[in-house]
Structures are given as C-alpha cells and as structure tokens.
Design a protein around this motif. Structure first.
Motif, PDB file in Angstrom:
ATOM      1  N   ARG A  48      -5.265   5.570  15.076  1.00 52.25           N
ATOM      2  CA  ARG A  48      -5.855   4.811  14.096  1.00 52.25           C
ATOM      3  C   ARG A  48      -4.632   4.133  13.207  1.00 52.25           C
ATOM      4  NH1 ARG A  48     -11.235   4.695  12.710  1.00 52.25           N
ATOM      5  NH2 ARG A  48     -11.171   4.980  10.707  1.00 52.25           N
ATOM      6  N   LYS A  49      -4.099   5.056  13.710  1.00 54.29           N
ATOM      7  CA  LYS A  49      -2.455   3.810  12.171  1.00 54.29           C
ATOM      8  C   LYS A  49      -2.137   2.858  12.683  1.00 54.29           C
ATOM      9  CE  LYS A  49       1.493   5.632   9.829  1.00 54.29           C
ATOM     10  NZ  LYS A  49       1.655   4.793  10.046  1.00 54.29           N
ATOM     11  N   GLY A  50      -2.220   3.207  13.924  1.00 54.48           N
ATOM     12  CA  GLY A  50      -1.771   1.487  13.725  1.00 54.48           C
ATOM     13  C   GLY A  50      -2.636   0.293  13.881  1.00 54.48           C
ATOM     14  N   TRP A  51      -4.156   0.029  14.169  1.00 51.21           N
ATOM     15  CA  TRP A  51      -5.117  -0.587  13.038  1.00 51.21           C
ATOM     16  C   TRP A  51      -5.141  -0.691  11.612  1.00 51.21           C
ATOM     17  CZ3 TRP A  51      -8.835   2.380  10.599  1.00 51.21           C
ATOM     18  CH2 TRP A  51      -9.428   1.067  10.186  1.00 51.21           C
ATOM     19  N   LEU A  52      -4.960   1.245  11.274  1.00 52.28           N
ATOM     20  CA  LEU A  52      -4.813   0.792   9.281  1.00 52.28           C
ATOM     21  C   LEU A  52      -3.803   0.275   9.613  1.00 52.28           C
ATOM     22  CD1 LEU A  52      -5.244   4.875   8.225  1.00 52.28           C
ATOM     23  CD2 LEU A  52      -6.342   2.433   7.127  1.00 52.28           C
ATOM     24  N   ASP A  53      -2.906  -0.164   9.929  1.00 50.91           N
ATOM     25  CA  ASP A  53      -1.345  -0.614   9.064  1.00 50.91           C
ATOM     26  C   ASP A  53      -1.692  -1.899   9.292  1.00 50.91           C
ATOM     27  OD1 ASP A  53      -0.382   1.829   8.749  1.00 50.91           O
ATOM     28  OD2 ASP A  53       1.465   1.366  11.040  1.00 50.91           O
ATOM     29  N   ARG A  54      -2.492  -2.374  10.097  1.00 48.78           N
ATOM     30  CA  ARG A  54      -3.120  -3.729  10.078  1.00 48.78           C
ATOM     31  C   ARG A  54      -4.135  -4.477   8.779  1.00 48.78           C
ATOM     32  NH1 ARG A  54      -5.010  -5.016  15.831  1.00 48.78           N
ATOM     33  NH2 ARG A  54      -4.202  -3.164  15.894  1.00 48.78           N
ATOM     34  N   LEU A  55      -5.284  -3.540   8.873  1.00 50.27           N
ATOM     35  CA  LEU A  55      -6.080  -3.764   8.066  1.00 50.27           C
ATOM     36  C   LEU A  55      -5.205  -3.551   6.616  1.00 50.27           C
ATOM     37  CD1 LEU A  55      -8.917  -3.830   6.710  1.00 50.27           C
ATOM     38  CD2 LEU A  55      -8.914  -0.967   6.559  1.00 50.27           C
ATOM     39  N   LYS A  56      -4.133  -2.741   6.467  1.00 48.74           N
ATOM     40  CA  LYS A  56      -3.157  -2.976   4.860  1.00 48.74           C
ATOM     41  C   LYS A  56      -2.823  -4.632   5.153  1.00 48.74           C
ATOM     42  CE  LYS A  56      -2.588   1.911   4.071  1.00 48.74           C
ATOM     43  NZ  LYS A  56      -1.220   3.136   4.965  1.00 48.74           N
ATOM     44  N   SER A  57      -1.913  -4.324   6.586  1.00 49.37           N
ATOM     45  CA  SER A  57      -1.227  -6.021   6.607  1.00 49.37           C
ATOM     46  C   SER A  57      -2.327  -6.953   6.056  1.00 49.37           C
ATOM     47  CB  SER A  57       0.077  -5.456   7.086  1.00 49.37           C
ATOM     48  OG  SER A  57      -1.434  -6.330   8.146  1.00 49.37           O
ATOM     49  N   GLY A  58      -3.708  -6.827   6.278  1.00 47.03           N
ATOM     50  CA  GLY A  58      -4.662  -7.866   6.402  1.00 47.03           C
ATOM     51  C   GLY A  58      -4.834  -7.790   4.561  1.00 47.03           C
ATOM     52  N   LEU A  59      -4.913  -6.873   4.026  1.00 47.54           N
ATOM     53  CA  LEU A  59      -5.909  -6.869   2.490  1.00 47.54           C
ATOM     54  C   LEU A  59      -4.416  -6.707   1.794  1.00 47.54           C
ATOM     55  CD1 LEU A  59      -8.501  -4.068   2.792  1.00 47.54           C
ATOM     56  CD2 LEU A  59      -8.446  -6.678   3.034  1.00 47.54           C
ATOM     57  N   ARG A  60      -2.912  -7.039   2.140  1.00 49.89           N
ATOM     58  CA  ARG A  60      -2.326  -7.012   1.132  1.00 49.89           C
ATOM     59  C   ARG A  60      -1.952  -7.605  -0.315  1.00 49.89           C
ATOM     60  NH1 ARG A  60       2.509  -6.985   5.168  1.00 49.89           N
ATOM     61  NH2 ARG A  60       2.084  -4.922   5.297  1.00 49.89           N
ATOM     62  N   LYS A  61      -2.282  -9.094   0.102  1.00 47.79           N
ATOM     63  CA  LYS A  61      -1.881 -10.028  -1.034  1.00 47.79           C
ATOM     64  C   LYS A  61      -2.910  -8.918  -2.688  1.00 47.79           C
ATOM     65  CE  LYS A  61      -2.637 -14.534  -0.942  1.00 47.79           C
ATOM     66  NZ  LYS A  61      -3.579 -15.612  -0.644  1.00 47.79           N
ATOM     67  N   THR A  62      -4.356  -8.976  -1.958  1.00 50.87           N
ATOM     68  CA  THR A  62      -4.791  -8.353  -2.787  1.00 50.87           C
ATOM     69  C   THR A  62      -4.306  -6.294  -2.954  1.00 50.87           C
ATOM     70  OG1 THR A  62      -7.091  -8.982  -1.519  1.00 50.87           O
ATOM     71  CG2 THR A  62      -7.791  -7.079  -3.082  1.00 50.87           C
ATOM     72  N   GLY A  63      -4.097  -5.824  -2.284  1.00 53.29           N
ATOM     73  CA  GLY A  63      -3.267  -4.938  -2.679  1.00 53.29           C
ATOM     74  C   GLY A  63      -2.071  -4.842  -3.933  1.00 53.29           C
ATOM     75  N   SER A  64      -1.526  -6.171  -3.689  1.00 52.52           N
ATOM     76  CA  SER A  64      -0.432  -6.382  -4.820  1.00 52.52           C
ATOM     77  C   SER A  64      -0.812  -6.370  -5.515  1.00 52.52           C
ATOM     78  CB  SER A  64       0.574  -7.083  -3.955  1.00 52.52           C
ATOM     79  OG  SER A  64      -0.104  -8.043  -3.674  1.00 52.52           O
ATOM     80  N   SER A  65      -2.082  -7.385  -5.845  1.00 55.09           N
ATOM     81  CA  SER A  65      -2.396  -7.941  -6.746  1.00 55.09           C
ATOM     82  C   SER A  65      -2.946  -6.880  -8.157  1.00 55.09           C
ATOM     83  CB  SER A  65      -2.854  -9.021  -6.710  1.00 55.09           C
ATOM     84  OG  SER A  65      -3.512  -8.795  -6.213  1.00 55.09           O
ATOM     85  N   ILE A  66      -3.696  -5.930  -6.927  1.00 52.23           N
ATOM     86  CA  ILE A  66      -4.126  -4.784  -7.831  1.00 52.23           C
ATOM     87  C   ILE A  66      -2.979  -3.629  -8.749  1.00 52.23           C
ATOM     88  CG2 ILE A  66      -6.009  -2.704  -8.055  1.00 52.23           C
ATOM     89  CD1 ILE A  66      -8.262  -4.331  -6.264  1.00 52.23           C
ATOM     90  N   ALA A  67      -1.858  -3.672  -7.499  1.00 56.33           N
ATOM     91  CA  ALA A  67      -1.325  -2.179  -7.899  1.00 56.33           C
ATOM     92  C   ALA A  67      -0.083  -3.120  -8.741  1.00 56.33           C
ATOM     93  CB  ALA A  67      -0.231  -2.410  -6.228  1.00 56.33           C
ATOM     94  N   THR A  68       0.002  -4.543  -8.916  1.00 51.81           N
ATOM     95  CA  THR A  68       0.792  -4.428 -10.131  1.00 51.81           C
ATOM     96  C   THR A  68       0.170  -4.257 -11.439  1.00 51.81           C
ATOM     97  OG1 THR A  68      -0.178  -6.907 -10.197  1.00 51.81           O
ATOM     98  CG2 THR A  68       2.253  -6.631  -9.155  1.00 51.81           C
TER      99      THR A  68
END
Ligand code: GTP
Ligand code: MG
Length: 308
Positions: free
Chosen positions: A11-31
C-alpha cells in the motif's frame, strides 16, 4: 491528530505513486504554510491554491470556513499547525466517500460501469476483475460496448489476462448483451457480472437513454440488479468531473465512483468538490495502467497526498 498504524508495504508503494501524481498540487498548497504568520494573506493564498487544485468554489469556501473555526478552537499560532488542521478538515470532508464495495449479498452481484470516452472504464474493469479474482470471486464480463470491434477485443484481452469468461456479441444491442450476461451469470453460478459500456457524453441524450435502457433490461434479467452502478472519472477532468457525476447520477442513480489516472497530472481537489455536492462513494482509485494499479480510497491518505 490520532495515531494511525503504518501502512503495509504494498500500500505504501501505491501511496508514493499517488503522492508523486499529486505532487504539484501538494507543493503549491504546502508553500502557503511556509510563512510565519496566520493572516488574511495566508487564507487568500490558500483559497487560490485550493481553486487551482480543482476544489471548486463551494468546497473551497466550505473548507476555509471550517479551517478558520478549527484554527480558532485550537488557538493555533503557527502556519505549520494550520496545515495539520487543514488535513483534518479535508479528511473529514472526504470521509463520506470512503466506503468499500460490498460483494456477496447477491448472486451474482451485477455491476454496471459507465463514463465518458476514454475515462478508463475498460481498464478499470480489467483491474477490478483481478482484484475480485484475488478474493476468490468468479467474474463474468459483459462487452456491452458493442459499437467498436476494438472495444470488444480490448475487454477480451483483459478477460484472457484474468482467465475469466466474457459475453460478447458482434454489433449486437448493448442492452441485449447485458441481459444475456446477467442470465448467463445466474446460470453459471458467477459471483460478479461486470458490464462494460461505451463511452458517452452526458449531453448525448440518445446515448444516455441507451444507458438507461441497459439498466432497465438488466433488471428484467434479475429483479434486484444492477446492484452497483459505477461512474468512472478521469482524474484530469477538473471541475467538469462534477458535472459528469451530476448528469450520470441523475440518469442512472449511481452507487459508486472510480477515479482514474491519479498517477499523472491530476490535481485531485475535485474529490473535495464531489464530497461536498454529491457524496457518492469512491470505491477505487486508479494510479497506473497495469493490472495491479487499482486501490481502495482512504480519505486520510488522500488528504495527506493532496497537501504534500
Ligand atoms: N496513467 C493511467 N492511465 C490509465 C488509468 N486508467 C486508464 N488509463 C489509460 O487510459 C486510456 C483509456 O482507457 P480505457 O480503459 O480504454 O478507457 P474507456 O473509458 O474504456 O474508453 P472508451 O471505452 O473508449 O470510452 C488507456 O490508455 C488506459 O491505459 C490510470 O489509472 N492511470
Ligand atoms: Mg472502454
């Protein structure tokens, strides 16, 4: 924040893929939370970031109001703490979408799958077949996308890969193929019948009528069916996904969603919009083109992936 058990390795391997897919969104919210003060500017930036992530106006407003209340209650003073509270708010908003697909209450469980062209219906059916076969379910596929020979062949390939039977008919009527499949599923003691349909836009009214007909005719083969009516949504569709959910739900009374292609450039926020306006359960999410790239939806994991 409540402690959660660490996810198991697969499940973690899959979570990493979801995270990398959503990375752009994540980084713009994180800033938004990298500053030192909780002020109007922070909330304005957050509003922009959420809108950019396809969250839509209503869900964005809902989240901001809820977040401000949480910040006040927690007497938070650091932007980093606000990020944690946003994760909580988002998790709570998405929670109603978290619901497992239940198989076994009917024999067979008839699942009809619909969606716009290229959303990932046939691929998701292939993945779902594998998922069900792994849980010892006997699956029968119905190729109710009878328009194109290529569509039947594509489903046939998935049937072969999963070594399951398929009901298909050259150039036949989609409703007739579905009827035959449900009848065959009953006769052959199958656990699940998955009905693949051709892609269509909700604005193509005659094609929407055809879907309704498939639904009606399936009920003639089994009075309790269809037990599930799923809409497959391409995660890249943005706010239009919400329009698709509304239109297909009005026509077919959806019971669940599958959101695909979250491994790519999808922004993910549209799930918050769906949760706010039409909270139909997301049974699965697709994070790749391979058979194993289908996962159940978990609100907290998704919220965390979305927030980077
Ligand atoms: N990256 C990625 N690609 C996907 C995913 N799901 C489906 N695809 C790809 O999307 C494309 C369309 O998938 P199909 O399953 O044929 O879509 P469909 O909804 O059946 O299409 P029509 O029957 O033509 O309406 C294919 O190239 C799939 O490999 C996913 O979760 N991630
Ligand atoms: Mg297809």
């Amino acid at each position: 924040m409540a402690a959660e058990p660490a996810p198991e390795p697969a499940r973690k391997g899959w979570l990493d893929r979801l995270k990398s897919g959503l990375r752009k969104t994540g980084s713009s919210i994180a800033t938004v939370f990298t500053g030192t003060r909780i002020d109007d500017a922070l909330y304005e930036e957050l509003e922009d970031a959420l809108l950019m992530a396809d969250t839509g106006v209503k869900a964005t407003q809902w989240l901001l109001t809820d977040l401000k209340r949480r910040v006040k209650e927690a007497k938070a003073t650091e932007p980093a703490a606000v990020k944690g509270l946003l994760a909580e708010a988002l998790t709570e908003l998405l929670r109603p979408l978290e619901k497992p697909l239940v198989i076994g209450e009917h024999q067979p469980t008839v699942i009809m799958v619909a969606g716009v062209n290229g959303a990932g219906k046939t691929t998701s059916i292939g993945k779902l077949t594998r998922h069900l076969a792994q849980h010892d379910q006997k699956v029968l596929l119905a190729a109710a996308d009878t328009f194109r020979a290529a569509a039947r062949e594509q489903l046939g390939v998935w049937a072969d890969r999963n070594t399951v039977e398929i009901v298909s008919q050259e150039g036949g009527d989609p409703a007739a193929v579905s009827f035959d499949a449900v009848t065959a599923g009953k006769a052959r003691g199958k656990d699940v019948v998955l009905v693949d349909t051709a892609g269509r836009l909700p604005t193509q009214l005659h094609l929407m009528e055809e879907l309704k007909k498939i639904r009606r005719v399936v009920t003639k083969a089994d009075a309790t069916a269809p037990h599930e009516v799923l809409l497959v949504i391409d995660g890249n569709t943005g706010q239009n996904a919400l329009a698709q959910v509304r239109a297909f739900d009005d026509a077919l009374q959806l019971t669940g969603l599958i959101v695909t292609k979250l491994d790519g450039t999808a922004k993910g926020g549209v799930l918050a919009a769906i949760a706010q306006e039409r909270p139909i359960p997301v049974y699965f999410i697709g994070v790749g083109e391979k058979l194993e790239d289908l996962e159940t939806f978990n609100a907290r994991e998704f919220a965390q992936a979305l927030l980077g």
